[in-house]
Design a protein around this motif. Structure first.
Motif: not given
Length: 172
Positions: A43-45, A51-52
Motif C-alpha cells: 500500500v503506497y501513501l 500536504g495531504k
C-alpha cells in the motif's frame, strides 16, 4: 538487518502462530525491505503538493510498478518518489548542459564555428567519464549525430563491450 527482515519473519511467524491465518503490516522507508515484497501486496501513501496524504490504488498512474527483487536504485527512484534523480547535482548539471549543448548544435546554422570543435571535445570528455552505461551510450549517439562519423559512438560502445567481456571472463 533490513536485508534479512522479511526472510526472518517468514521463517519465525509460522512457528509462533501454528495453523492460524495472520496478516502482518510493515511500514518502511527502506528499499531493501521493499524489494522482498510483491508490488500487489504494498500500500503506497503519497503526500500531495498541498500536504495531504493519499492512498495510491492499484490503477493509479503514480503507483510504482516494480518492487519484488527489484534493483535498489530503481526502488529508490520509483517506489520512494525520488523526483530529482539518483545522481549528484554536479554530475546531473554537467550531463544536462551536454544535452542542452547537443540540442542547440543539431542544426549547422546554429553552431558557433569558432568554438564548436573545442566545445565538442569538451562534451566528449564529459561523456567519456560518465559511468552509467545507458546514459553514456545515448549521449555518444547524440554527439555522433553532430559529426560526420560515428567514431566516438563506436569507441564508447567498444569500451563498454570490452568492460563487459572482461567482467564475463572473470566469471568463468
Amino acid at each position: 538487518m533490513e536485508k534479512r527482515y522479511i526472510n526472518i519473519i517468514q521463517q519465525v511467524i509460522p512457528f509462533i502462530f501454528k495453523g492460524k491465518n495472520i496478516q502482518i503490516i510493515i511500514t518502511t522507508h527502506d528499499p531493501l525491505t521493499l524489494s522482498d515484497i510483491p508490488n500487489n501486496n504494498i500500500v503506497y501513501l503519497y503526500k500531495t503538493t498541498d500536504g495531504k496524504t493519499e492512498l495510491l490504488d492499484q490503477i493509479s498512474k503514480q503507483r510504482p510498478t516494480k518492487t519484488f527483487g527489484a534493483n535498489i536504485s530503481d526502488l529508490l527512484a520509483d517506489s520512494f518518489f525520488v523526483n530529482d534523480g539518483l545522481i549528484g547535482d554536479f554530475a546531473k548539471e554537467k550531463i544536462e548542459k551536454t544535452i542542452e549543448w547537443i540540442n542547440n548544435n543539431i542544426e549547422l546554422k546554429s553552431r558557433n564555428r569558432d568554438s564548436f570543435s573545442r566545445e565538442l571535445e569538451y562534451h566528449k570528455k564529459v561523456i567519456s567519464i560518465i559511468d552509467e552505461p545507458v546514459v553514456k551510450i545515448k549521449l555518444s549517439e547524440m554527439i555522433s549525430e553532430l559529426e560526420d562519423s560515428n567514431d566516438f559512438q563506436r569507441q564508447i560502445l567498444n569500451d563498454e563491450i570490452r568492460f563487459l567481456t572482461e567482467k564475463r571472463d572473470k566469471l568463468q
